[in-house]
Design an enzyme around this catalytic site. Structure first.
Site, short mmCIF file in Angstrom:
data_model
loop_
_atom_site.label_atom_id
_atom_site.label_comp_id
_atom_site.label_asym_id
_atom_site.label_seq_id
_atom_site.Cartn_x
_atom_site.Cartn_y
_atom_site.Cartn_z
N ASN A 88 28.79 40.27 40.01
CA ASN A 88 27.98 41.40 39.53
C ASN A 88 27.42 41.12 38.14
OD1 ASN A 88 28.41 42.85 41.85
ND2 ASN A 88 29.96 44.21 40.97
N GLY A 137 16.37 36.59 43.12
CA GLY A 137 17.50 35.75 42.74
C GLY A 137 18.75 36.48 42.30
N ALA A 138 18.70 37.82 42.24
CA ALA A 138 19.88 38.55 41.79
C ALA A 138 21.07 38.32 42.71
CB ALA A 138 19.56 40.04 41.69
N GLY A 139 20.82 38.39 44.01
CA GLY A 139 21.90 38.16 44.97
C GLY A 139 22.40 36.73 44.94
N ASP A 140 21.49 35.80 44.65
CA ASP A 140 21.88 34.38 44.54
C ASP A 140 22.78 34.16 43.33
OD1 ASP A 140 20.09 34.01 46.69
OD2 ASP A 140 18.44 33.73 45.28
N SER A 159 22.74 41.88 51.16
CA SER A 159 22.33 43.03 50.36
C SER A 159 22.53 44.28 51.22
CB SER A 159 20.86 42.90 49.96
OG SER A 159 20.02 43.01 51.11
#
Length: 401
Positions: free
Chosen positions: A267, A240-243, A190
């Site tokens: 994305n 969990g967005a990055g996952d 991130s």
């Protein structure tokens, strides 16, 4: 980097995910808002399953693990499941500068060891620990059995306060993993985590993908960098967005997309995840549309790409972005101005006009529409910034030639 060229007869065309499941608890001002299955492995496997990508998953939990999963974990009877508490209280100060939450590890399952990994070879490996369970020797073993390895930087730079378990980050050079980076294919971080490394130095060792939230992401490699557009979303829970991004990114590469196209897919899934609490639920119609668009994209970009070209946005990248934007809105209502294959669009100072798009999706939202009218060849720009996930208002700007 690609570690080795495997014998096609012995190749296992699948993805190996390594990281523990955990219990996530979201709290605000002392009140539990939600409890859910957590861990990067759960979010990533959710994306891969949704897009019909086969994978193997290695995860450890304790006897207290309380969720059903598609991939059975290794149960350690002498250990507890990893538990994280995410605090959204305004009064709590986060030493890492997070503006959205403070994360604390309440308990931790035992680490994943090289002997826990399955036999065989894998196209892609993903080191995605959350609670310190990825050991240097485990990553080394993954590098031996996986053609390309993706590492989430949180797997290797997180440390935990000995008193209350607050998550802290250490510089990448002090993590004990830095010497392995030349063998790693992709390192995901991130924007906050990226401040704990020198991106300019690290990108000379491996490809560095930095997610920047509402600004999308940036792919950095030895000879350059490229920014990838975001998808609009109303953030409810960043967990969990990055996952999910990593799950979409790896799926794109697994399906043969160029790196910028795969990053768009990342994305896309990251934006869906932040709009929900906990493990996301994907609309089956959205998933099918995405799979269809990926297949079309594969067909249109099937030429062989060398190491440099695979980092450059291929022709049609913007159209692929537009098609994903349309797919993201499948579960929402149709364009309010759409009726029987036509668009009714209000032009400033000219009133409403009826247009017939020659390229139609189920939501009829493409960046470029060929108009059968006096405005033929007009370029239509959809202002995606006006598309919060739960907002049903669409604004179209038309610039005349």
């Amino acid at each position: 980097m690609v570690r080795h060229q495997k014998d096609p007869q012995n190749s296992i065309h699948s993805v190996l995910i390594v990281g523990n499941y955990c219990h996530d608890v979201l709290l605000q001002n002392g009140t539990v808002l939600a409890e859910s299955l957590g861990g990067a492995a759960s979010f990533i496997s959710k994306v891969l399953n949704g897009l019909s990508v086969s994978c193997n998953l290695v995860s450890k939990v304790g006897r207290d693990f309380k969720y059903e999963t598609s991939y059975a974990p290794i149960v350690i009877t002498s250990s507890k499941t990893t538990v994280f508490h995410a605090y959204f209280d305004d009064s709590i100060s986060d030493p890492n500068g997070h503006q959205d939450r403070v994360l604390k590890r309440v308990s931790a399952c035992e680490p994943i060891r090289p002997s826990d990994l399955p036999d065989g070879l894998f196209d892609y490996g993903m080191a995605v620990g959350v609670g310190g369970e990825i050991l240097p020797e485990t990553l080394e073993k993954m590098l031996e059995i996986c053609n390309v390895v993706f590492v989430d930087i949180q797997s290797i730079i997180r440390v935990f306060d000995s008193v209350d378990g607050t998550v802290k980050l250490v510089p990448l050079k002090d993590s004990g993993f830095y010497h392995l980076l030349p063998k790693v294919g992709f390192l995901k971080a991130s924007s906050e985590e990226a401040s704990f490394m020198d991106v300019e130095d690290v990108r000379k060792l491996c490809c560095v993908v930095v997610t920047t939230g509402k600004e999308g992401c940036e792919v950095n490699w030895r000879d350059g960098k490229v920014k990838i557009l975001p998808f609009s979303a109303t953030q409810v829970d960043p967990t969990g967005a990055g996952d999910s991004f990593l799950g979409g990114f790896v799926t794109g590469l697994f399906q043969g997309l160029a790196i910028p196209d795969a990053a768009l897919l990342g994305n896309f899934f990251g934006s869906i995840t932040v709009a929900q609490i906990g493990l996301p639920k994907f609309d089956s119609r959205v998933l099918q549309r995405v799979k269809d668009e990926v297949q079309r994209r594969k067909i249109s970009c099937c030429e062989r790409r060398d190491d440099l070209l695979k980092f450059i946005k291929p022709a049609g990248h913007e159209q692929f972005y537009a098609s994903l934007c349309a797919a993201k809105l499948v579960s929402d209502c149709k364009h309010p101005g759409y009726l029987n294959g036509m668009y009714k669009v209000h032009l400033p100072k000219q009133g409403s006009r009826i247009f017939f798009p020659s390229i139609v999706t189920s939501l009829n939202c493409y960046l470029i529409l060929c108009m059968k009218s006096q405005y033929k060849q007009s370029r239509v720009n959809l202002d995606w910034g006006m598309f919060p996930f739960f907002n049903r208002i669409i604004r179209i700007k038309i610039s005349l030639p």
